[in-house]
Enzyme design. Structure first.
Site, PDB file in Angstrom:
ATOM      1  N   SER A  18       0.871  -1.172   0.000  1.00 17.17           N
ATOM      2  CA  SER A  18       0.000   0.000   0.000  1.00 17.17           C
ATOM      3  C   SER A  18       0.908   1.220   0.000  1.00 17.17           C
ATOM      4  CB  SER A  18      -0.854  -0.012   1.265  1.00 17.17           C
ATOM      5  OG  SER A  18      -1.369   1.283   1.518  1.00 17.17           O
ATOM      6  N   SER A  19       0.409   2.321  -0.566  1.00 16.61           N
ATOM      7  CA  SER A  19       1.260   3.524  -0.643  1.00 16.61           C
ATOM      8  C   SER A  19       1.650   4.037   0.751  1.00 16.61           C
ATOM      9  CB  SER A  19       0.558   4.621  -1.433  1.00 16.61           C
ATOM     10  OG  SER A  19      -0.718   4.878  -0.887  1.00 16.61           O
ATOM     11  N   CYS A  20       0.888   3.639   1.785  1.00 15.65           N
ATOM     12  CA  CYS A  20       1.210   4.131   3.127  1.00 15.65           C
ATOM     13  C   CYS A  20       2.404   3.409   3.751  1.00 15.65           C
ATOM     14  CB  CYS A  20       0.000   4.064   4.048  1.00 15.65           C
ATOM     15  SG  CYS A  20      -0.498   2.397   4.462  1.00 15.65           S
ATOM     16  N   TYR A  32      -1.463  -0.630   9.725  1.00 22.29           N
ATOM     17  CA  TYR A  32      -1.675  -1.221   8.407  1.00 22.29           C
ATOM     18  C   TYR A  32      -0.355  -1.257   7.634  1.00 22.29           C
ATOM     19  CZ  TYR A  32      -3.894  -1.897   3.832  1.00 22.29           C
ATOM     20  OH  TYR A  32      -4.277  -2.392   2.600  1.00 22.29           O
ATOM     21  N   LYS A  91       1.747  -4.481   6.044  1.00 23.77           N
ATOM     22  CA  LYS A  91       2.015  -4.560   4.603  1.00 23.77           C
ATOM     23  C   LYS A  91       3.521  -4.618   4.323  1.00 23.77           C
ATOM     24  CE  LYS A  91      -1.989  -4.882   2.844  1.00 23.77           C
ATOM     25  NZ  LYS A  91      -2.293  -5.982   1.931  1.00 23.77           N
ATOM     26  N   HIS A 113     -12.553   5.065   2.372  1.00 27.67           N
ATOM     27  CA  HIS A 113     -11.526   6.010   1.955  1.00 27.67           C
ATOM     28  C   HIS A 113     -12.190   7.291   1.454  1.00 27.67           C
ATOM     29  CE1 HIS A 113      -9.026   2.305   1.808  1.00 27.67           C
ATOM     30  NE2 HIS A 113      -8.103   3.138   2.235  1.00 27.67           N
ATOM     31  N   ASP A 152      -4.989  15.052   8.632  1.00 24.25           N
ATOM     32  CA  ASP A 152      -4.755  15.071   7.183  1.00 24.25           C
ATOM     33  C   ASP A 152      -4.100  13.782   6.708  1.00 24.25           C
ATOM     34  OD1 ASP A 152      -5.746  17.481   6.290  1.00 24.25           O
ATOM     35  OD2 ASP A 152      -3.884  18.584   6.657  1.00 24.25           O
TER      36      ASP A 152
HETATM   37  O1  GFB Z   1      -8.545   8.076   1.755  1.00 25.70           O
HETATM   38  P1  GFB Z   1      -8.141   8.392   3.144  1.00 25.70           P
HETATM   39  O2  GFB Z   1      -9.029   7.946   4.232  1.00 25.70           O
HETATM   40  O3  GFB Z   1      -6.734   7.783   3.446  1.00 25.70           O
HETATM   41  O4  GFB Z   1      -7.987   9.972   3.299  1.00 25.70           O
HETATM   42  P2  GFB Z   1      -5.194   8.097   3.193  1.00 25.70           P
HETATM   43  C1  GFB Z   1      -7.331  10.776   2.376  1.00 25.70           C
HETATM   44  C2  GFB Z   1      -7.431  12.233   2.778  1.00 25.70           C
HETATM   45  O5  GFB Z   1      -8.796  12.666   2.636  1.00 25.70           O
HETATM   46  C3  GFB Z   1      -7.040  12.558   4.211  1.00 25.70           C
HETATM   47  C4  GFB Z   1      -9.201  13.384   3.780  1.00 25.70           C
HETATM   48  O6  GFB Z   1      -6.321  13.767   4.216  1.00 25.70           O
HETATM   49  C5  GFB Z   1      -8.382  12.736   4.902  1.00 25.70           C
HETATM   50  O7  GFB Z   1      -8.336  13.574   6.030  1.00 25.70           O
HETATM   51  N1  GFB Z   1     -10.668  13.303   3.954  1.00 25.70           N
HETATM   52  C6  GFB Z   1     -11.516  14.340   3.919  1.00 25.70           C
HETATM   53  C7  GFB Z   1     -11.408  12.201   4.189  1.00 25.70           C
HETATM   54  N2  GFB Z   1     -12.777  13.970   4.149  1.00 25.70           N
HETATM   55  C8  GFB Z   1     -12.742  12.620   4.316  1.00 25.70           C
HETATM   56  C9  GFB Z   1     -13.748  11.652   4.596  1.00 25.70           C
HETATM   57  O8  GFB Z   1     -14.933  11.934   4.719  1.00 25.70           O
HETATM   58  N3  GFB Z   1     -13.328  10.349   4.681  1.00 25.70           N
HETATM   59  C10 GFB Z   1     -12.015   9.988   4.527  1.00 25.70           C
HETATM   60  N4  GFB Z   1     -11.692   8.707   4.628  1.00 25.70           N
HETATM   61  N5  GFB Z   1     -11.042  10.905   4.305  1.00 25.70           N
HETATM   62  C11 GFB Z   1      -5.087   5.600   3.704  1.00 25.70           C
HETATM   63  C12 GFB Z   1      -4.492   4.784   4.800  1.00 25.70           C
HETATM   64  O9  GFB Z   1      -4.543   6.842   3.848  1.00 25.70           O
HETATM   65  O10 GFB Z   1      -4.753   5.161   2.414  1.00 25.70           O
HETATM   66  C13 GFB Z   1      -4.579   3.347   4.549  1.00 25.70           C
HETATM   67  O11 GFB Z   1      -5.094   5.156   6.022  1.00 25.70           O
HETATM   68  C14 GFB Z   1      -4.283   2.960   3.112  1.00 25.70           C
HETATM   69  O12 GFB Z   1      -3.727   2.696   5.409  1.00 25.70           O
HETATM   70  C15 GFB Z   1      -4.962   3.845   2.113  1.00 25.70           C
HETATM   71  O13 GFB Z   1      -2.902   2.992   2.892  1.00 25.70           O
HETATM   72  C16 GFB Z   1      -4.540   3.588   0.679  1.00 25.70           C
HETATM   73  O14 GFB Z   1      -4.880   8.179   1.728  1.00 25.70           O
HETATM   74  O15 GFB Z   1      -4.752   9.286   3.989  1.00 25.70           O
END
Ligand code: GFB
Length: 316
Positions: A110-112, A139, A143, A182, A272
């Site tokens: 995963s990119s994280c 996570y 990974k 996500h 963020d």
């Molecule tokens: O997609 P996301 O949850 O994961 O969030 P990551 C991406 C960005 O969107 C963050 C913002 O900066 C969040 O704060 N965001 C804004 C939101 N509003 C929302 C919302 O309503 N829901 C969500 N979910 N985000 C994940 C990792 O990171 O990426 C996992 O936590 C995994 O481990 C995945 O690697 C691919 O991109 O930040």
């Protein structure tokens, strides 16, 4: 030399997930026998059960698309599920596959897994060079372990195991739960429901400034099948080449697609996560693969599916 998939028995572990489902659809175009195991029939966290299933079903090729996944909030809230369950699933499937003499195995990173402040675009060599983003460290650690386990089996025993690090993926079959999902699925649902209910404000977590690269899941599945055929090395390879946008830009594109004319309120006390994670896709591009679906086209297809099914339906 390309790995020949023709006539192989291919097990997609995690076929009910977004990526596993897309892989099954993509492999429908190939001359392979697809193997799947329902969650009720096989708990991938139980080593003896996984070994028995693999011995009985004899796959030639295994792709581990099974994982406990979720967005930034779920990652932070369920550290045991994200670390322990994923470690168990991955180690059980890798070991059972090795013991059964599987010809080819692919684990998904995963990119994280890359450092929080990695230089951009992030190359494969950046792995384990600096600290992780805390919200998704659980996570990420699981990974990283899976990537290293594939590498270890190749190094010590000469197994043809590889690891791939996909960038952020989205599409039909994603999890549209507001707490678990996500950013794309969650924002799509929030904006859709605001429009439907006549509300003129949608809350977005964080500042809106983080940048994310996105690849449509059917492109990703195509890339994974390409790499099954064409990649064989110790190091992980990034599956990337998508479009990069800020969360703010993403929200504006979604508003346009959904037809929402209200405003966004940024909850800046929410995390963020990583400021930016643009993967360097040059290695996979040099092998001859890149994604084709534009972000706008992929989001439009995903929204059509969500609007028709409420995010619960089968993916055609
Ligand atoms: O997609 P996301 O949850 O994961 O969030 P990551 C991406 C960005 O969107 C963050 C913002 O900066 C969040 O704060 N965001 C804004 C939101 N509003 C929302 C919302 O309503 N829901 C969500 N979910 N985000 C994940 C990792 O990171 O990426 C996992 O936590 C995994 O481990 C995945 O690697 C691919 O991109 O930040």
């Amino acid at each position: 030399m390309a790995f020949d998939l023709d006539g192989r028995r291919v097990w997609i572990a995690g076929h009910r997930g977004m990526v596993g489902g897309a892989l099954c659809r993509r492999l429908g175009n190939e001359n392979v026998t697809l193997l799947t195991a329902d969650r009720r029939a096989l708990d991938l966290r139980r080593q003896a059960d996984v070994e028995a299933w693999v011995q009985a079903n004899r796959p030639d090729v295994v792709v581990i698309a099974a994982a406990v996944v979720g967005g930034i909030k779920a990652n932070d809230a369920y550290p045991v599920d994200f670390l322990y369950d994923n470690l168990a699933i991955q180690t059980n499937v890798v070991r059972a596959s090795a013991e059964a003499g599987v010809s080819r195995l692919m684990v998904l990173g995963s990119s994280c897994i890359y450092p929080k402040h990695a230089e951009q675009p992030i190359t494969e060599e950046t792995l384990l060079t600096a600290p992780l983003e805390p919200t998704n460290q659980w996570y990420a650690l699981s990974k990283i372990a899976a990537v290293k386990l594939a590498e270890a089996y190749r190094k010590q025993h000469g197994f043809n195991f590889i690891s791939v690090v996909p960038t952020n993926l989205y599409g039909p079959g994603d999890n549209f739960d507001l707490d678990q999902g996500h950013v794309i699925s969650a924002l799509m649902r929030k904006i859709h429901e605001a429009k439907r209910d006549g509300r003129d404000e949608v809350e977005i977590w964080g500042t809106g400034s983080p940048q994310r690269e996105f690849v449509y899941v059917d492109d990703a599945a195509d890339g994974l099948v390409f790499l099954l055929r064409h990649y064989a090395a110790l190091a992980p390879i990034n599956l990337a080449g998508g479009e990069e946008v800020s969360i703010r830009q993403l929200a504006d594109i979604l508003a346009e697609i959904i037809g929402f004319r209200g405003r966004f309120k940024y909850l800046t006390d929410r995390p963020d996560g990583m400021p930016r994670k643009l993967l360097d896709g040059s290695a996979v591009a040099e092998l001859g693969w890149r994604p084709h679906t534009t972000l706008k086209a992929g989001l439009t297809k995903t929204y059509r599916w969500f609007a028709e099914t409420g995010g619960q339906g089968r993916v055609p």
